[in-house]
Enzyme design. Structure first.
Site, short mmCIF file in Angstrom:
data_model
loop_
_atom_site.label_atom_id
_atom_site.label_comp_id
_atom_site.label_asym_id
_atom_site.label_seq_id
_atom_site.Cartn_x
_atom_site.Cartn_y
_atom_site.Cartn_z
N TYR A 69 -26.12 45.26 -5.92
CA TYR A 69 -24.82 44.62 -6.21
C TYR A 69 -25.05 43.62 -7.33
O TYR A 69 -25.67 42.57 -7.14
CB TYR A 69 -24.29 43.93 -4.96
CG TYR A 69 -22.81 43.55 -5.04
CD1 TYR A 69 -21.89 44.09 -4.17
CD2 TYR A 69 -22.36 42.62 -5.97
CE1 TYR A 69 -20.55 43.74 -4.22
CE2 TYR A 69 -21.02 42.26 -6.04
CZ TYR A 69 -20.12 42.83 -5.16
OH TYR A 69 -18.79 42.48 -5.21
N ASP A 101 -16.19 33.82 -0.61
CA ASP A 101 -14.92 34.43 -0.99
C ASP A 101 -13.90 33.42 -1.48
O ASP A 101 -13.76 32.33 -0.93
CB ASP A 101 -14.33 35.19 0.20
CG ASP A 101 -15.06 36.51 0.43
OD1 ASP A 101 -15.13 37.31 -0.53
OD2 ASP A 101 -15.58 36.71 1.53
N GLU A 117 -16.31 50.01 0.03
CA GLU A 117 -16.96 48.79 0.47
C GLU A 117 -15.96 48.13 1.41
O GLU A 117 -14.82 47.85 1.02
CB GLU A 117 -17.27 47.92 -0.76
CG GLU A 117 -18.25 46.81 -0.54
CD GLU A 117 -19.69 47.27 -0.27
OE1 GLU A 117 -20.04 48.43 -0.56
OE2 GLU A 117 -20.45 46.45 0.27
#
Ligand SMILES: Cc1ncc(COP(=O)(O)O)c(C=O)c1O
Lengths: 269, 397
Positions: free
Chosen positions: A175, A60, A49
């Site tokens: 995911y 993030d 990934e």
């Protein structure tokens, strides 16, 4: 044959789940990235990934933010990332490669052009962190047009409607978010994700890979035991790069060791 | 969910956020739609606006500011609102929504500190716990507001990432929210961000234009020829515009910060110089590189220092209903001083941009012209900063 499908079949036959490390392309430099990716593959990564650095990564935490800043400080551009992906693909024709990035990088050249470039560079899937299923139609279309998978996120708080859409539209893999929040090892994934995995199976979603807050082999093991098809470790992998910025041989050794340790935990017991 | 509000303005807007935040945005939309129909909510909101915040705010006719006899210039006095800026309006609305959703904490971002101050005061009043993200550079240039927020019990968290301004504070607030949405409401401070924020913020600020319309009809017997407002994310402007959008005789003029000039890279004029893209959950005009990296904006005024604009403004621009102009630091600083000297009112640097453009319009007017400037805030927070600039002690910004 589709690379994710081939990987899942191979792993199933040998009684394993997938371990997928994430790193940022261009962190700390493009040339280093090539060696870093080799180390991950040497360590036993089943798939990759890879991130393209973006200035404002709202999903993030500090570790991956810093990785993006290091890459951007080195003037790493999306077209450099595609060039690097092409080199990785040439050396490794079979490993599934996923891109993880933010929507504005896709919109900048235009969705279709971006996906075309990605497909040409040998990318198998694209996950756009700030495109929820509700806004995903044009992205899914482009993925289909260029023979790639649009990866969808299954969050722990998914509504019935979101679950149904994942069942309908997910492709490649799903995911699975181990917890709320942003990327980072500061908060561990909350286990077991078993209930969510069962819901995904019930709606016929693509195989779930658990990510967010994964840094230890035991977490990989319990993810697989709970029924996940694999686990992704992003911040934990990037952290090793950050800790060895001035000693590349050590960085590469530690990365390969880390991946090997995580990979060994994917064997069904 | 029964019904949704429209999520886009033409092609602009949308909900470009991580999947994780979608339930929180849906919950907010539902709470807002319910509250709009709920008489007791509306009464509490209107009551707070009137008895706590000081609405309606006056519409003041300037006496000495404009030398052109053909021009009449009014100021909508949001500077007199409790908290010192228009921001208090919609913050009270969203704080009430927070309680309605059963949440006990509030996250906010702030640039000039005005939204942070408004959030801190509303949270103090309503018993909510506030944590406010503020770019490290803004913490420095808006020090008095940091102290105000802390006095009222809010936690102020400096953000060092990126340019250390508003955009980075929004990033950090979104990150916080994606872990805390169960207990916390993200009280976004402008008419930007993902749906439903642009709509909620507009509706909770629309009294600015509604009052203005009523007041100008009383005083002048007609609608204004133009209403002028500064545009950071676009909340005070959309609050002023909303009730005039369907009045075609009224020009709607938004004023973006031209910083050191539109020919430089140091400005914050997303509509004038930006291109289409996604920042902070919305598709709109943004300042970006050719690769799609977000550029850092610049303005002498912290509240306008933002590289995007609310999606409804992008739409109003494209359909030609509103016009977006820009004003440099220099022009804004001149207007700041002029209003102080001529009318005894010290405006916020943000609002000084709107005023400066109105003064340019007034200078050129050859026919009768009735203009209203939204004086979105007062200049107390800017005194030290402007003092330093005028003494030549600091680089502008
Ligand atoms: C007084 C004042 N006016 C205007 C603005 C700009 O925001 P908006 O464009 O949302 O009105 C700010 C932001 O902090 C402000 O404090």
């Amino acid at each position: 044959m589709d690379r994710y499908q081939a990987m899942f079949e191979r792993l199933r036959e040998s009684g394993q789940g997938a371990f997928v490390p994430f790193v940022m392309i261009g962190d700390p430099s493009l040339e280093d990235s090539l060696e870093i990716i080799e180390a991950l593959i040497t360590g036993g990564a089943d798939a990759l990934e890879l991130g393209i650095p973006f200035s404002d990564p709202i999903a993030d935490g500090p570790t991956i933010q810093k990785a993006a800043i290091r890459a951007l400080d080195n003037q790493v551009r999306p077209r450099d990332c595609f060039a690097l992906l092409t080199r990785v693909r040439d050396r490794h024709p079979d490993i599934p490669i996923g891109l993880l990035l933010y929507s504005n990088l896709v919109l900048s050249p235009g969705i279709d052009k971006f996906y075309r470039q990605a497909a040409k560079a040998g990318v198998d899937s694209i996950l756009v962190a700030d495109v929820p299923i509700r806004e995903s139609a044009p992205f899914r279309q482009a993925a289909r047009d260029h023979g790639m998978h649009q990866i969808l996120i299954a969050p722990p708080n998914a509504s019935e409607q979101t679950m149904a859409s994942i069942g309908e539209f997910s492709s490649g893999y799903t995911y699975l978010l181990g917890r709320a929040g942003v990327t980072g090892t500061e908060t561990a994934a909350s286990m077991p994700a078993g209930e969510l995995i069962d819901r995904l199976k019930a709606v016929g979603a693509a195989p779930p890979i658990l990510g967010f807050g994964i840094s230890k082999p035991e977490q990989v093991k319990s993810a697989i035991q709970a029924g996940a098809a694999g686990a992704i470790a992003g911040s934990a992998t990037v952290k090793i790069i950050e800790q060895h910025l001035h000693d590349k041989p050590m960085m590469l050794t530690r990365l390969a060791e880390f991946v090997a340790g995580m990979k060994s935990a994917t064997v069904y017991s | 969910m029964s019904k949704h509000l429209p999520t886009k303005f033409g092609e602009y807007g949308g909900m470009y956020v991580p999947e994780l935040l979608i339930p929180a945005l849906d919950q907010l939309e539902q709470a807002f739609m319910d509250a709009q129909q709920d008489e007791s909510f509306q009464q509490e909101f209107i009551g707070l606006l009137k008895d706590y915040a000081g609405r309606p705010t006056p519409l003041t006719k300037t006496r000495n500011l404009v030398s052109n006899p053909k021009v009449t210039l009014y100021l909508k006095r949001e500077d007199l609102l409790h908290g010192g800026a228009h921001k208090t309006n919609q913050v009270l609305g969203q704080a009430l929504l927070t309680k309605r959703m059963g949440k006990t904490e509030v996250i906010a971002e702030t640039g000039a500190g005005q939204h942070g101050v408004a959030t801190a005061l509303a949270c103090a009043l309503l018993g909510l716990k506030a944590r406010i993200y503020m770019g490290a550079k803004d913490v420095e240039r808006q020090a008095p507001n940091v102290f105000r927020m802390r006095l009222m019990g809010a936690e102020v968290i400096p953000v060092n990432a990126g340019s250390g301004t508003l955009k980075d504070a929004v990033n950090e607030a979104l990150r916080d929210w994606s872990a805390s949405y169960d207990k916390a409401h993200y009280l976004l401070g402008t008419a930007a961000g993902p749906h439903p924020f642009p709509t909620i913020v507009r509706e909770f600020h629309r009294m600015i234009g509604e009052e203005t319309k009523q007041q100008i009809l009383e005083k002048e017997g007609r609608l204004p020829d133009a209403v002028v407002a500064c545009v950071g994310g676009g909340s005070n402007a959309i609050g002023m515009f909303a009730d005039f959008i369907d009045e075609p005789s009224v020009q709607l003029i938004g004023v973006e910060p031209a910083g050191k000039g539109l020919h430089t890279h140091e400005h914050g004029a997303a509509i004038a110089k930006g291109t289409k893209g996604i920042l902070h959950g919305a598709y709109s005009y943004i300042m970006q590189t050719q690769d799609g990296q977000i550029e850092e904006s610049y303005s002498v005024s912290a509240g306008l220092d933002y590289p995007a604009v609310g999606p409804q403004h992008a739409y109003l621009h494209d359909i030609g209903r509103a016009t977006y102009e820009s004003v440099t630091d220099e022009e804004a600083l001149n207007a700041f001083q002029l209003l102080a000297r001529k009318e005894g009112i010290i405006p916020a640097l943000e609002s000084s941009h709107a005023l400066a453009h109105a003064l340019n319009m007034a200078d050129g007017a050859e026919e009768q012209m009735l203009i209203v400037v939204n004086l979105s805030g007062r200049g107390d927070k800017d005194l030290t900063h402007v003092h330093q600039i005028l003494n030549g002690e600091t680089q502008r910004g």
